[in-house]
Design an enzyme around this catalytic site. Structure first.
Site, short mmCIF file in Angstrom:
data_model
loop_
_atom_site.label_atom_id
_atom_site.label_comp_id
_atom_site.label_asym_id
_atom_site.label_seq_id
_atom_site.Cartn_x
_atom_site.Cartn_y
_atom_site.Cartn_z
N ASP A 12 -1.61 4.09 8.20
CA ASP A 12 -1.89 2.87 7.42
C ASP A 12 -3.28 3.00 6.75
O ASP A 12 -3.42 2.76 5.55
CB ASP A 12 -1.84 1.65 8.35
CG ASP A 12 -2.24 0.37 7.66
OD1 ASP A 12 -1.41 -0.17 6.90
OD2 ASP A 12 -3.38 -0.09 7.84
N LYS B 285 0.83 -1.23 0.00
CA LYS B 285 0.00 0.00 0.00
C LYS B 285 0.85 1.26 0.00
O LYS B 285 0.44 2.30 -0.50
CB LYS B 285 -0.95 0.00 1.20
CG LYS B 285 -0.23 0.01 2.52
CD LYS B 285 -1.00 -0.69 3.59
CE LYS B 285 -0.02 -1.25 4.58
NZ LYS B 285 -0.35 -2.50 5.15
N GLU C 77 -4.73 -5.95 -5.33
CA GLU C 77 -5.91 -6.17 -4.48
C GLU C 77 -5.55 -6.24 -2.99
O GLU C 77 -6.27 -5.70 -2.13
CB GLU C 77 -6.61 -7.46 -4.91
CG GLU C 77 -7.89 -7.78 -4.20
CD GLU C 77 -8.97 -6.73 -4.40
OE1 GLU C 77 -9.51 -6.65 -5.50
OE2 GLU C 77 -9.28 -5.99 -3.44
N GLY D 105 -3.36 -10.81 7.63
CA GLY D 105 -3.10 -12.21 7.99
C GLY D 105 -2.60 -12.99 6.78
O GLY D 105 -2.86 -12.63 5.64
N LYS E 273 -4.56 3.38 2.64
CA LYS E 273 -5.59 2.52 2.04
C LYS E 273 -6.75 3.34 1.49
O LYS E 273 -7.24 3.06 0.39
CB LYS E 273 -6.07 1.50 3.09
CG LYS E 273 -4.97 0.50 3.46
CD LYS E 273 -5.36 -0.32 4.68
CE LYS E 273 -4.29 -1.35 5.03
NZ LYS E 273 -4.51 -1.97 6.36
P1 NAP Z 1 7.23 -9.52 6.30
O1 NAP Z 1 6.62 -10.63 7.07
O2 NAP Z 1 8.09 -8.55 7.00
O3 NAP Z 1 8.07 -10.18 5.11
C1 NAP Z 1 8.88 -9.43 4.24
C2 NAP Z 1 9.69 -10.38 3.37
O4 NAP Z 1 10.38 -9.62 2.39
C3 NAP Z 1 10.73 -11.20 4.14
O5 NAP Z 1 10.83 -12.49 3.61
C4 NAP Z 1 12.01 -10.40 3.88
O6 NAP Z 1 13.18 -11.21 3.84
C5 NAP Z 1 11.78 -9.89 2.48
N1 NAP Z 1 12.48 -8.64 2.24
C6 NAP Z 1 12.26 -7.43 2.82
N2 NAP Z 1 13.11 -6.53 2.33
C7 NAP Z 1 13.91 -7.17 1.46
C8 NAP Z 1 15.00 -6.77 0.64
N3 NAP Z 1 15.46 -5.53 0.63
N4 NAP Z 1 15.58 -7.71 -0.17
C9 NAP Z 1 15.12 -8.97 -0.16
N5 NAP Z 1 14.10 -9.41 0.59
C10 NAP Z 1 13.51 -8.52 1.40
O7 NAP Z 1 6.11 -8.68 5.55
P2 NAP Z 1 4.60 -9.12 5.26
O8 NAP Z 1 3.78 -8.94 6.50
O9 NAP Z 1 4.57 -10.43 4.57
O10 NAP Z 1 4.13 -7.94 4.28
C11 NAP Z 1 4.54 -7.90 2.94
C12 NAP Z 1 3.73 -6.83 2.19
O11 NAP Z 1 2.36 -7.17 2.23
C13 NAP Z 1 3.81 -5.42 2.78
O12 NAP Z 1 3.77 -4.48 1.73
C14 NAP Z 1 2.55 -5.31 3.63
O13 NAP Z 1 2.11 -3.99 3.80
C15 NAP Z 1 1.60 -6.09 2.76
N6 NAP Z 1 0.45 -6.65 3.50
C16 NAP Z 1 0.67 -7.41 4.59
C17 NAP Z 1 -0.41 -7.96 5.26
C18 NAP Z 1 -0.21 -8.85 6.45
O14 NAP Z 1 -1.19 -9.35 6.99
N7 NAP Z 1 1.02 -9.11 6.88
C19 NAP Z 1 -1.72 -7.69 4.81
C20 NAP Z 1 -1.90 -6.90 3.67
C21 NAP Z 1 -0.80 -6.38 3.02
P3 NAP Z 1 13.70 -12.08 5.11
O15 NAP Z 1 12.75 -13.23 5.20
O16 NAP Z 1 15.07 -12.46 4.69
O17 NAP Z 1 13.63 -11.15 6.28
N1 HSE Z 2 -1.32 -3.24 9.97
C1 HSE Z 2 -2.48 -3.51 9.18
C2 HSE Z 2 -3.71 -3.58 10.10
C3 HSE Z 2 -2.42 -4.80 8.41
O1 HSE Z 2 -3.59 -3.54 11.33
O2 HSE Z 2 -4.79 -3.65 9.56
C4 HSE Z 2 -1.65 -4.71 7.14
O3 HSE Z 2 -2.30 -3.86 6.23
#
Ligand code: NAP
Ligand code: HSE
Length: 423
Positions: free
Chosen positions: A198, A102, A126, A299, A202
């Site tokens: 955040d 986002k 999405e 999640g 969105k």
């Molecule tokens: P996360 O758990 O922190 O995972 C990030 C991943 O990217 C890790 O595997 C990390 O590597 C890798 N990474 C980060 N920077 C890097 C770099 N410079 N070079 C290579 N690899 C790199 O993040 P996440 O929660 O999955 O979120 C990912 C995206 O989805 C974000 O944009 C977030 O806003 C979005 N999102 C997340 C959620 C949610 O529920 N978590 C929901 C909606 C959207 P390592 O494994 O080596 O640390």
């Molecule tokens: N930090 C966000 C939330 C989840 O609490 O809804 C990722 O977009």
């Protein structure tokens, strides 16, 4: 066979891999071809990865972005850089891109969609808003015939969890935040969630699509929930309201407003019953009327559901059906001072004759009509006064706050919160 590369194997990336493997058969039947994960980029060489992925893990982004065999790049790393650079490189290398980011989309979505169009590839995002809830594709496709007049929602699960805990378990903000951290909902630095940034990203994305106007996060008036106390929640409850962090894009006769702020919502309002980490979005179209989308806004698997759906869509969509940028209107977001709403005030003032009339005088001089005035309690000769106004401009409210604060008899304007009377 379609070959994909994934940038990131964290919460979302690992969900994407699991979902593609788990539902391989139905995905292939619906897609018409199998999806093969060719490479996954990670950063930290010391982290343990699942054995079955060892062969395809890489630490070199070029092995995905410049690999001719890869048709589509999934960006689930997060953060602005290097994610933005990698997305641009992948698009320039004629690869479709799916992202959940986002931060990048809210700031650079228009440029990136134009770059995708120039390179004749698809860019889908999405998962960047409301995790598993399908909202961007419905806005762009299913509701294409509508003029959207309003889009509002609970777009941040962490803050919704905190407010739910405060209301249901009579907690103060800091106690509920600690619980959210303990349960893994809030990050160690929770400022992006609790200060509303955040949700602002969105609603910037959703408003851009809904109103066909480019809205970036810096144009979104943003307040968080860190100023809300249990007292406000209790008083709101007593008057038939609940307090939610609401993100809203509103089309008025004068133009559009986009804001994120805590709001007192009537208990009967559909967003009032959205609790804990759940998200919901209400869309009002001129033809369709009111629609509500509800589900998990974050999640591993809910977000993977949105990402994998985008992967399939991006691989199947040809040039004629591509979802290009739809920000075709040159329009500015209106300044918040012109925004009209009712407001709730909680004020601490000396408990003596004439004070209430002085305070109500300030409202009157600023052309603000009062709907309700209640003296809640008086401790040590300091009375707590709750006031609800009728609808007025934010400019009037700001002026009234400054003037009330300057009254000698007023010790504190403890809270000023928007009120939405309509359900
Ligand atoms: P996360 O758990 O922190 O995972 C990030 C991943 O990217 C890790 O595997 C990390 O590597 C890798 N990474 C980060 N920077 C890097 C770099 N410079 N070079 C290579 N690899 C790199 O993040 P996440 O929660 O999955 O979120 C990912 C995206 O989805 C974000 O944009 C977030 O806003 C979005 N999102 C997340 C959620 C949610 O529920 N978590 C929901 C909606 C959207 P390592 O494994 O080596 O640390
Ligand atoms: N930090 C966000 C939330 C989840 O609490 O809804 C990722 O977009």
């Amino acid at each position: 066979m379609a070959k994909i590369g994934i940038l990131g194997l964290g919460t979302v990336g690992s969900g994407v891999v699991e979902l593609i493997l788990k539902n391989r058969d139905i995905i292939e039947r619906k897609c018409g071809f199998p999806i093969n994960i060719k490479k996954i980029l990670v950063r930290d060489e010391s982290k343990k990865r699942p054995d079955y992925l060892k062969e395809i893990i890489t630490y070199k982004p070029e092995e995905i972005i410049n690999e001719p065999e890869i048709d589509l790049v999934v960006e689930v790393m997060g953060g602005e850089e290097p994610a933005l650079t990698y997305i641009k490189q992948a698009l320039n290398n004629k690869k479709h891109v799916v992202t959940a980011n986002k931060e990048v989309i809210s700031k650079y979505g228009k440029e990136l969609l134009e770059l995708a169009q120039q390179n004749k590839v698809n860019l889908l995002f999405e998962a960047s808003v409301a995790g598993g809830i399908p909202i961007i594709i419905p806005l762009k496709e299913s509701l294409i015939a509508n003029e959207i007049n309003n889009i509002m929602g609970i777009l941040n699960g962490t803050t919704n969890f905190i407010l739910t805990q405060m209301e249901e378990n009579k907690m103060e903000f800091s106690e509920a935040l600690d619980l959210a951290k303990k349960l893994g909902y809030a990050e160690s630095d929770p400022s992006a969630d609790i200060k509303g940034f955040d949700a602002a990203r969105k609603i910037a994305i959703l408003s851009s699509i809904a109103f066909n106007v480019r809205v970036t996060p810096d144009k979104v008036y943003t307040e968080g929930i860190d100023g809300i106390s249990y007292t406000d929640i209790k008083y709101a409850q007593e008057m038939g309201f609940t307090i939610k962090l609401v993100a809203e894009g509103q089309r008025t006769d004068d133009g559009i407003f986009v804001l994120v702020a805590p709001v007192l919502l009537r208990k009967e309002h559909p967003l009032s019953s959205v609790k804990d980490v759940y998200n919901a979005v209400i869309v009002e179209g001129d033809a369709v009327g009111r629609l509500m989308f509800y589900g998990r806004g974050a999640g591993k698997m809910p977000t993977a559901s949105a990402v994998v759906s985008d992967i399939i869509k991006a691989l199947k969509t040809d040039e004629k059906n591509r979802l290009n940028c739809t920000c075709f209107r040159e329009e500015e977001v209106l300044p918040i001072k012109l925004f009209r709403s009712a407001y709730y005030f909680r004020i601490k003032a000396l408990d003596k004759p004439g004070v209430l009339s002085k305070i109500s005088g300030v409202f009157g001089q600023n052309n603000i009509n009062l709907y309700m005035v209640i003296q809640k309690n008086s401790v040590d000769n300091i009375a707590e006064i709750v006031i609800i106004t009728y609808e007025t401009s934010f400019k009037n409210i700001q002026r009234a706050v400054d003037e009330i604060k300057s009254l000698d008899e007023v010790s504190e304007v403890s809270s000023v919160i928007r009120v939405k009377e309509e359900v």
